[in-house]
Write an enzyme that holds these catalytic residues in place. Sequence first.
Site, mmCIF file in Angstrom:
data_model
loop_
_atom_site.group_PDB
_atom_site.id
_atom_site.type_symbol
_atom_site.label_atom_id
_atom_site.label_comp_id
_atom_site.label_asym_id
_atom_site.label_seq_id
_atom_site.Cartn_x
_atom_site.Cartn_y
_atom_site.Cartn_z
ATOM 1 N N GLU A 196 42.222 46.698 33.127
ATOM 2 C CA GLU A 196 41.273 45.868 32.388
ATOM 3 C C GLU A 196 41.142 44.289 31.797
ATOM 4 O O GLU A 196 40.670 43.606 31.918
ATOM 5 C CB GLU A 196 40.935 46.711 31.025
ATOM 6 C CG GLU A 196 40.239 48.599 31.511
ATOM 7 C CD GLU A 196 38.502 48.148 31.716
ATOM 8 O OE1 GLU A 196 38.133 46.818 31.883
ATOM 9 O OE2 GLU A 196 38.021 49.234 31.917
ATOM 10 N N ARG B 210 39.029 41.375 33.496
ATOM 11 C CA ARG B 210 38.897 40.966 32.205
ATOM 12 C C ARG B 210 39.017 39.323 31.795
ATOM 13 O O ARG B 210 38.371 38.273 31.769
ATOM 14 C CB ARG B 210 38.041 41.659 31.072
ATOM 15 C CG ARG B 210 37.069 43.242 30.842
ATOM 16 C CD ARG B 210 37.027 43.773 30.264
ATOM 17 N NE ARG B 210 36.599 44.974 31.200
ATOM 18 C CZ ARG B 210 35.731 45.856 29.309
ATOM 19 N NH1 ARG B 210 34.801 45.012 28.029
ATOM 20 N NH2 ARG B 210 35.891 47.001 29.472
ATOM 21 N N ASP C 41 35.754 53.842 42.186
ATOM 22 C CA ASP C 41 34.555 52.518 42.870
ATOM 23 C C ASP C 41 35.756 51.713 43.659
ATOM 24 O O ASP C 41 35.574 50.833 44.470
ATOM 25 C CB ASP C 41 34.033 52.440 41.830
ATOM 26 C CG ASP C 41 34.945 52.220 40.779
ATOM 27 O OD1 ASP C 41 36.149 51.762 40.273
ATOM 28 O OD2 ASP C 41 34.029 52.133 39.678
ATOM 29 N N THR D 5 35.883 42.746 40.311
ATOM 30 C CA THR D 5 34.831 43.774 40.050
ATOM 31 C C THR D 5 34.208 43.410 38.711
ATOM 32 O O THR D 5 33.094 44.371 37.955
ATOM 33 C CB THR D 5 35.664 44.954 39.686
ATOM 34 O OG1 THR D 5 34.443 46.142 39.847
ATOM 35 C CG2 THR D 5 36.564 45.331 38.516
#
Length: 653
Positions: free
Chosen positions: A280, A284, A413, A633
């Site tokens: 994460e 981000r 994914d 992503t």
Amino acid sequence: MPAASLLPLFGSAAGPGALGGPAGGGAGGGGRKAAGPGAFRLTEKFVLLLVFSAFITLCFGAIFFLPDSSKLLSGVFFHSAALQPPPPPPGGQPRAPPQPGGGPVAAAAVAAAAGGAGSLERIRADHERALREAKETLQKLPEEIRRDIRQDKEKLLQDARGRKEAGAPGLPQRLFRQPIGAVGQEPADPAVRQKRDKIKEMMKHAWDNYKHYAWGLNELKPISKQGHSSNLFGNIQGATIVDALDTLYIMEMKEEFKEAKEWVEKNLDFNVNAEISVFEVNIRFVGGLLSAYYLSGEEVFRKKAVELGEKLLPAFNTPTGIPWALLNIKSGIGRNWPWASGGSSILAEFGTLHLEFVHLSYLSGNPVFAEKVMNIRKVLNRLDKPEGLYPNYLNPSSGQWGQHHVSVGGLGDSFYEYLLKAWLMTDKTDEEGKKMYYDAVQAIETHLIRKSSGGLTYIAEWKGGLLEHKMGHLTCFAGGMFALGADGAPNDKTGHHIELGAEIARTCHESYDRTSMKLGPEAFRFDGGVEAIATRQNEKYYILRPEVIETYMYMWRLTHDPKYRQWGWEAVEALEKHCRVDGGYSGIRDVYNDHESHDDVQQSFFLSETLKYLYLLFSEDDLLPFEHWVFNTEAHPLPVLHKDDGNKEDDQK
């Protein structure tokens, strides 16, 4: 440096000669001032002996372990004045240097003899000062001594850090060249322009409320009108600010971008004692900072991105080099999620570092980032894949698969997404990434892609050889992925991959259209007579996710079929009707219920992904064109590294 590794430093500083030094002699001298032995009874002798022993031990402890021990010893034995050659005598003839073999004490004696009374006085003064410091230290309470030791360790770490920064060459100088398409033209169609302006207004509503109620914190609680934080970021703050930087830039919200940049410059701090999600924080924070740099050229973003990348490197310290999921960025200690198949790392997490880490190497000149992610591929390529599929769990110690669960949604994914985009980002030179991607798609199509009785194409999940006919909202990104990769598909399958992307887009639109709120659930099923509908209460929520809109955007860019803009606008209307509140935008607990029940979280990815993809859907194709940009992503655009980029850069230096 960890505290445990500091103690040997203090021990070695004393050296073997400490036992015979003046500090130790001072302790013994204090005992000899007592009355003769005959004046004491046996028990008193024993008590006195214990006292003397404790006193001597404390003295030696001061020499070996106290924070000023190195200073004390250097003053007693190795003071620089004793090692300096004495000044030349009158007449200019050099004095004879100290003879080897005598050690520092002999050197001091030679220097004293040669330098006369002045040198002797300096040595005596140094000895007396050292003894005074030792005496002062011994008079402190144990709590004060421990506090001093801690402070000394911290100072030592800071000094070492400062020396490293001062001695390091820093980031290489780089002539900034903004990639093509960082800013696009206004849409030619007034109706499209009006819709795009509406999406920009949504961004302003989300941003202004975050700024008003949660500025500097990670996310916003729009109902409570206060800050929100999850344990994904540890003590790092400002997730919404960093995530939104590139969206603010491409929407030409210049004042908002400027205030976000100033916050990053003054307040974004990675020197925290906290455990973070490597995945994460990478997608981000690292992704957001890299993208902001490539769009604006502001050097602070490059510096912060590389700084954070360096703090993530200890996550790769495993027997295989497969990184831990969780990392304490101060101690460098990592671990995996306790629920993840016997301590395994997760495919979508360790497989979603490649784009950012290659760019970190490119911007820093340090190849270690790219080497770490290329090693992940080496590990994967050595392993047998069940039916050609990649299970979601891999043990970082043994290098073996965990539970055989395969998903193109959650847990798997973005691994597939990054294989394709690694090839595209290298100007289609990463042949290994290309092969891995198309081989994986072939296995997915053979074993996971199915068609319902009603004609909807979906991607099931595979658990130990059995299919679960469920598709997650996260899986809906795959429609855009298949279409994006169609141009390079082997065996003339370009048309087939475009068609596959269109079918997934249709299925995901149906999952939205079959709810009361026209917003899609977290997961939907194709069994028991239902199609594209959530049947379990814990799958009916919507948390402002972007994946369906992401596929609309890719399908629009690659086909220009107007239905994708129509579907995107339906999503805008649903967001405005059900998710917009006075304090921002909130997720929904049940999209099948006619009455909103808000979850009271404005996710940072709503600003980074959902609104950005909507804005691009209603923009011209010259804004962030696919031949020059790939999106990580988290929808952070990163430039394609064209084959001639290095040569151009060399020419401009």
